[in-house]
Design a protein around this motif. Sequence first.
Motif, short mmCIF file in Angstrom:
data_model
loop_
_atom_site.label_atom_id
_atom_site.label_comp_id
_atom_site.label_asym_id
_atom_site.label_seq_id
_atom_site.Cartn_x
_atom_site.Cartn_y
_atom_site.Cartn_z
N TYR A 1 0.85 -1.18 0.00
CA TYR A 1 0.00 0.00 0.00
C TYR A 1 0.90 1.24 0.00
CZ TYR A 1 -4.27 -2.59 1.37
OH TYR A 1 -5.36 -3.42 1.41
N LEU A 2 0.68 2.15 -0.93
CA LEU A 2 1.40 3.42 -0.92
C LEU A 2 1.01 4.23 0.32
CD1 LEU A 2 1.10 4.52 -4.66
CD2 LEU A 2 2.88 3.11 -3.59
N ARG A 3 1.82 5.24 0.63
CA ARG A 3 1.46 6.12 1.75
C ARG A 3 0.07 6.71 1.49
NH1 ARG A 3 5.31 11.23 2.30
NH2 ARG A 3 6.90 9.62 2.67
N GLY A 4 -0.75 6.68 2.55
CA GLY A 4 -2.11 7.19 2.44
C GLY A 4 -3.14 6.16 2.01
N TYR A 5 -2.75 4.91 1.96
CA TYR A 5 -3.66 3.85 1.51
C TYR A 5 -3.61 2.66 2.47
CZ TYR A 5 -3.71 6.25 -3.02
OH TYR A 5 -3.86 7.18 -4.01
N GLY A 6 -4.74 1.99 2.62
CA GLY A 6 -4.79 0.74 3.35
C GLY A 6 -4.23 0.84 4.75
N SER A 7 -3.41 -0.13 5.12
CA SER A 7 -2.86 -0.20 6.48
C SER A 7 -1.52 0.48 6.63
CB SER A 7 -2.74 -1.67 6.90
OG SER A 7 -1.87 -2.38 6.04
N THR A 8 -1.05 1.18 5.59
CA THR A 8 0.20 1.94 5.70
C THR A 8 -0.03 3.19 6.55
OG1 THR A 8 1.13 1.12 3.63
CG2 THR A 8 1.91 3.26 4.39
N ARG A 9 0.86 3.40 7.53
CA ARG A 9 0.73 4.52 8.45
C ARG A 9 2.08 5.21 8.65
NH1 ARG A 9 -3.71 3.01 7.68
NH2 ARG A 9 -5.44 2.68 9.15
N PHE A 10 2.03 6.49 8.97
CA PHE A 10 3.23 7.23 9.34
C PHE A 10 3.64 6.86 10.76
CE2 PHE A 10 1.68 9.70 5.81
CZ PHE A 10 2.84 10.14 5.19
N LEU A 11 4.93 6.75 10.98
CA LEU A 11 5.43 6.40 12.31
C LEU A 11 5.31 7.57 13.28
CD1 LEU A 11 8.64 4.41 11.29
CD2 LEU A 11 6.45 3.48 12.10
N SER A 12 5.28 8.79 12.76
CA SER A 12 5.19 9.98 13.61
C SER A 12 4.05 10.87 13.15
CB SER A 12 6.50 10.77 13.57
OG SER A 12 6.37 12.02 14.22
N ASN A 13 3.32 11.41 14.11
CA ASN A 13 2.28 12.38 13.79
C ASN A 13 2.86 13.67 13.24
OD1 ASN A 13 0.18 10.68 14.60
ND2 ASN A 13 0.27 11.39 16.72
N ASN B 1 -15.84 -1.84 -3.92
CA ASN B 1 -15.86 -1.69 -2.47
C ASN B 1 -14.65 -2.33 -1.81
OD1 ASN B 1 -18.29 -0.28 -2.57
ND2 ASN B 1 -19.52 -2.13 -2.34
N ARG B 2 -14.17 -3.44 -2.38
CA ARG B 2 -12.98 -4.10 -1.84
C ARG B 2 -11.78 -3.17 -1.87
NH1 ARG B 2 -11.01 -9.48 -4.89
NH2 ARG B 2 -10.79 -7.94 -6.56
N SER B 3 -11.62 -2.42 -2.95
CA SER B 3 -10.50 -1.49 -3.06
C SER B 3 -10.77 -0.17 -2.35
CB SER B 3 -10.20 -1.21 -4.54
OG SER B 3 -9.61 -2.34 -5.15
N ALA B 4 -12.02 0.28 -2.35
CA ALA B 4 -12.34 1.57 -1.76
C ALA B 4 -12.07 1.59 -0.26
CB ALA B 4 -13.80 1.93 -2.03
N ALA B 5 -12.08 0.43 0.38
CA ALA B 5 -11.77 0.38 1.81
C ALA B 5 -10.38 0.94 2.10
CB ALA B 5 -11.88 -1.06 2.31
N ALA B 6 -9.45 0.80 1.15
CA ALA B 6 -8.09 1.30 1.33
C ALA B 6 -8.04 2.82 1.38
CB ALA B 6 -7.18 0.79 0.23
N LEU B 7 -9.08 3.48 0.84
CA LEU B 7 -9.12 4.94 0.81
C LEU B 7 -9.58 5.54 2.13
CD1 LEU B 7 -10.78 5.35 -2.71
CD2 LEU B 7 -8.39 4.88 -2.15
#
Length: 331
Positions: free
Chosen positions: A92-104, A225-231
């Motif tokens: 998942y690119l940044r901003g998608y799915g379960s990818t998250r930034f390590l710092s706020n 819908n399967r893909s839109a969940a990543a948004l």
Amino acid sequence: MNNNIITALVVSSMFAGNVSFAQAPAGNDQRSQRSFAIKQINAGVLNIGYAEEGPANGPVVILLHGWPYDIYSFIDVTPILIAKGYRVIVPYLRGYGSTRFLSNNTPRNGQPSALAADMIALMDALKIDKATVAGFDWGARTADIMAALWPERVKALVSVSGYLIGNQVAGKNPLPPSAELQWWYQFYFATERGKAGYTKYTHDFSKLIWQLASPKWKFDDAAFNRSAAALDNPDHVAIVIHNYRWRLGMEKGEAKYDVLEKNLATLPNISVPTITMEGDANGAPHPDPKNYASKFTSKYEHRLLTGGIGHNLPQEAPEAFAKAIIDVGAL
């Protein structure tokens, strides 16, 4: 391979290696009931969610999705590659799915060089020295940048719509009206109304993009819908808005990417073996292949897919996309 893939002929063109592939018309996206198992790993500024399938010692291919899509663009590509012995990584690119930034405190930066640096960081985290990279839309741009700036890390490249490297200076130049019209959503996102609208109607907006970009692809609600969940990623809107505003020079990038951007502003050649691809029904903005062929200075081939294939080429024509990945290693 599906018998719908027929190598038709080598057509005359302004550059060598232009091949046309006839396809069956894009149908309902009900091919696969498979789902990806997601892993997580810290890489650079992110904790990246990714799918990994295939033998651990196989040649590595990294598949990169676009906007507003996700890793399920490759759900039917993956088993074809696994059958050929590939180790397949689908992040998942940044901003998608379960990818998250390590710092706020990390800027929610969507500039293209940042996305490419993310993928190099992922390779480092997974201890992958070299990989074939392949993608479409944002994913193709990311793959192009990886190949241009880190050719020692890229074995080969498959890029839908070809050479997509740009810069802010070029982005400020006006285009002919018909071309500007195709970028309507970029100008919408440049406004606060557009940001509010995309925040409120993320799924509806994205479904409209799917329909416009692939007008002959009869995807069903379940596939969307399967893909839109990543948004629904909490950083998604910020990343998308920043990406498109950055292209117009309305937002700054991060200073740590300035050297990368300076190199990209020269529109560097890509020196790894490459296959570029295009669908004959791509409704999204995309360059003419003859305008970018010279940017690929190693072994190179362009493939046009006919039969109603649109912008989300890997999901609409998974056999042809997988075949390009397998073939590019033999160029």
